[in-house]
Design a protein around this motif. Structure first.
Motif, PDB file in Angstrom:
ATOM      1  N   LYS A   1       0.831  -1.207   0.000  1.00 50.73           N
ATOM      2  CA  LYS A   1       0.000   0.000   0.000  1.00 50.73           C
ATOM      3  C   LYS A   1       0.869   1.262   0.000  1.00 50.73           C
ATOM      4  O   LYS A   1       0.567   2.219  -0.700  1.00 50.73           O
TER       5      LYS A   1
ATOM      6  N   GLN B   1       2.343   1.708  -3.469  1.00 49.48           N
ATOM      7  CA  GLN B   1       1.325   2.224  -4.388  1.00 49.48           C
ATOM      8  C   GLN B   1       1.111   3.720  -4.178  1.00 49.48           C
ATOM      9  O   GLN B   1       1.000   4.471  -5.139  1.00 49.48           O
TER      10      GLN B   1
ATOM     11  N   LYS C   1       4.142   5.679  -5.583  1.00 44.49           N
ATOM     12  CA  LYS C   1       4.321   5.611  -7.021  1.00 44.49           C
ATOM     13  C   LYS C   1       3.496   6.651  -7.752  1.00 44.49           C
ATOM     14  O   LYS C   1       3.952   7.270  -8.693  1.00 44.49           O
TER      15      LYS C   1
ATOM     16  N   LEU D   1      -2.244   7.962  -5.760  1.00 43.47           N
ATOM     17  CA  LEU D   1      -3.390   7.062  -5.668  1.00 43.47           C
ATOM     18  C   LEU D   1      -4.449   7.695  -4.801  1.00 43.47           C
ATOM     19  O   LEU D   1      -4.214   8.059  -3.655  1.00 43.47           O
TER      20      LEU D   1
END
Length: 76
Positions: free
Chosen positions: A62, A65, A68, A71
């Protein structure tokens, strides 16, 4: 004895309830929970458990993510 990261987990639930379960408006409190959980596992080891935190491998995923890309629940 208190449950590690419970205040942060409760803050997420309160935020979700207040925003009609719009996760995109709760990213800050979600990040605070992940930060707390990361510190918990750093201090207690990856075998430690608390019902308020995802298991270490899921927490790592998580966090990767979130680092990156921006999100956000609106994108999901």
């Amino acid at each position: 004895m208190s449950t590690p990261c419970k205040p942060q987990a409760c803050a997420i639930q309160a935020c979700l309830t207040k925003t009609g379960f719009d996760e995109s408006k709760c990213t800050q409190v979600i990040d605070q929970l992940y930060e707390c959980c990361g510190k918990f596992y750093q201090d207690k080891g990856t075998d430690a458990r608390t019902p308020c935190c995802p298991i270490p491998s899921l927490l790592k995923l998580k966090l990767e993510q979130r680092n990156k890309e921006p999100l956000d629940a609106r994108l999901v």
